[in-house]
Design a protein around this motif. Structure first.
Motif, PDB file in Angstrom:
ATOM      1  N   ASP A 139      -4.398  -1.956  -3.636  1.00 20.36           N
ATOM      2  CA  ASP A 139      -3.975  -1.695  -5.013  1.00 20.36           C
ATOM      3  C   ASP A 139      -5.206  -1.420  -5.885  1.00 20.36           C
ATOM      4  O   ASP A 139      -5.270  -1.820  -7.060  1.00 20.36           O
ATOM      5  N   HIS A 176       0.768   5.849  -9.802  1.00 23.15           N
ATOM      6  CA  HIS A 176       2.004   5.489 -10.505  1.00 23.15           C
ATOM      7  C   HIS A 176       2.742   6.746 -10.975  1.00 23.15           C
ATOM      8  O   HIS A 176       2.218   7.518 -11.779  1.00 23.15           O
ATOM      9  N   GLU A 210       3.745   5.426  -6.255  1.00 18.25           N
ATOM     10  CA  GLU A 210       4.319   4.110  -6.573  1.00 18.25           C
ATOM     11  C   GLU A 210       5.179   4.288  -7.814  1.00 18.25           C
ATOM     12  O   GLU A 210       4.675   4.581  -8.891  1.00 18.25           O
ATOM     13  N   HIS A 246      -2.577   1.589  -0.402  1.00 13.24           N
ATOM     14  CA  HIS A 246      -2.194   1.393  -1.810  1.00 13.24           C
ATOM     15  C   HIS A 246      -3.435   1.578  -2.684  1.00 13.24           C
ATOM     16  O   HIS A 246      -4.215   0.643  -2.880  1.00 13.24           O
ATOM     17  N   HIS A 283      -5.020   3.686  -6.305  1.00 17.50           N
ATOM     18  CA  HIS A 283      -4.782   4.475  -7.523  1.00 17.50           C
ATOM     19  C   HIS A 283      -6.010   5.305  -7.875  1.00 17.50           C
ATOM     20  O   HIS A 283      -7.139   4.903  -7.598  1.00 17.50           O
ATOM     21  N   HIS A 342      -7.836  -0.028  -8.358  1.00 14.00           N
ATOM     22  CA  HIS A 342      -7.825   0.736  -9.606  1.00 14.00           C
ATOM     23  C   HIS A 342      -9.232   1.112 -10.038  1.00 14.00           C
ATOM     24  O   HIS A 342      -9.471   2.203 -10.526  1.00 14.00           O
TER      25      HIS A 342
END
Ligand SMILES: [Zn+2]
Ligand SMILES: [Zn+2]
Length: 283
Positions: A245, A39, A64, A7, A9, A247
């Motif tokens: 996740d 995303h 996602e 996961h 980004h 970022h």
């Protein structure tokens, strides 16, 4: 033992590192199997895949998708193909919807005395102008002190500059991903904040629609909740996944590879995921 992070980004959505930079950082941080999951876009995947190949790191293409109504629900799709026509068409339509939404939010901010020019937003070509990007521009202009303030006062649901998204049913996203030969996984269920009954009702709808996995090892889940989510997932024969996740470095988000120490069953879980991905491809 595998060291996966599924996961992550990049600049293709609201991350600050490019897909190649993400692959390098993953390698530096001991990740040997990564999925880039931006995303609502497949744009970062080919760069990430090439960088991963060059670096000798295993790579799984993913994304996602945001769905839901009042409550935003995220569905990860593993093993997606950037060439899938239906998925691409769907993402393009969503992108147009987001564009219209950001135009409206910028209009509202202007009315509130906080104009932002395209230069202020400094959006990467092709990147979508979402609320995090708007919030960063507001901080840079001195309109707010930080992200929390931007969301609490202006951009959060119900705030003066907030514009609602078009609702998308989670079941629709799940079946779209299944038709696109991908494996749909519920992201960070702990962030939903639902009671047991509500969650179980929704979960059964999603299972009927073809949900195949649940993200267990996510920084929003406290380590003492992993067992709870694991047992719910295994009770429904769901594949277990995990990821940071990521970022951006050095903020309140987790860094790449951060969940690895907690993911003790990574080998078995990855094996299940990869065989599901392969089976989906053949369908
Ligand atoms: Zn998410
Ligand atoms: Zn995410």
């Amino acid at each position: 033992m595998l060291h996966p992070d599924l996961h992550i980004h990049t600049t293709a959505s609201d991350g600050v590192l490019s897909p190649s930079q993400v692959v390098l950082r993953a390698m530096e941080r001991g990740v040997d199997f990564l999925a880039v999951s931006d995303h609502d876009t497949l744009n970062g995947l080919s760069e990430a895949e090439h960088a991963a190949q060059a670096a000798g790191v295993h790579f799984l293409p993913a994304l996602e998708i945001s769905a839901g109504g009042d409550k935003e629900i995220h569905i990860l799709g593993y093993g997606v193909s950037a060439q899938d026509a239906a998925l691409t068409a769907y993402l393009d339509a969503m992108k147009e919807d987001r564009k219209q939404r950001s135009i409206k939010m910028l209009d509202r901010l202007r009315t509130l005395g906080m104009p932002l020019s395209p230069e202020d937003l400094a959006a990467k070509p092709g990147a979508s102008i979402g609320r995090p990007l708007i919030a960063r521009a507001m901080i840079a202009k001195g309109y707010v002190r930080d992200m929390n303030e931007a969301f609490a006062l202006y951009l959060g649901r119900g705030c003066p500059a907030y514009v609602a998204r078009t609702d998308i049913d989670v079941c629709e996203v799940i079946s779209l991903l299944r038709r696109a030969h991908a494996v749909p996984v519920l992201a960070h269920p702990g962030l939903l904040g639902w009671d047991k009954e509500t969650f179980s009702q929704q979960l059964h709808r999603w299972l009927d629609a073809g949900l195949m996995g649940m993200e267990i090892y996510h920084p929003a889940h406290e380590p003492d909740q992993f067992e709870k989510w694991r047992s719910i997932a295994t009770r429904h024969q769901l594949i277990l996944t995990g990821g940071s996740d990521f970022h951006e470095p050095d903020d309140k988000h987790a860094d790449i590879g951060q969940m690895i120490p907690y993911w003790k069953t990574a080998n078995e879980d990855m094996q299940q995921l990869l065989s599901a991905v392969n089976a989906a491809k053949g369908n």
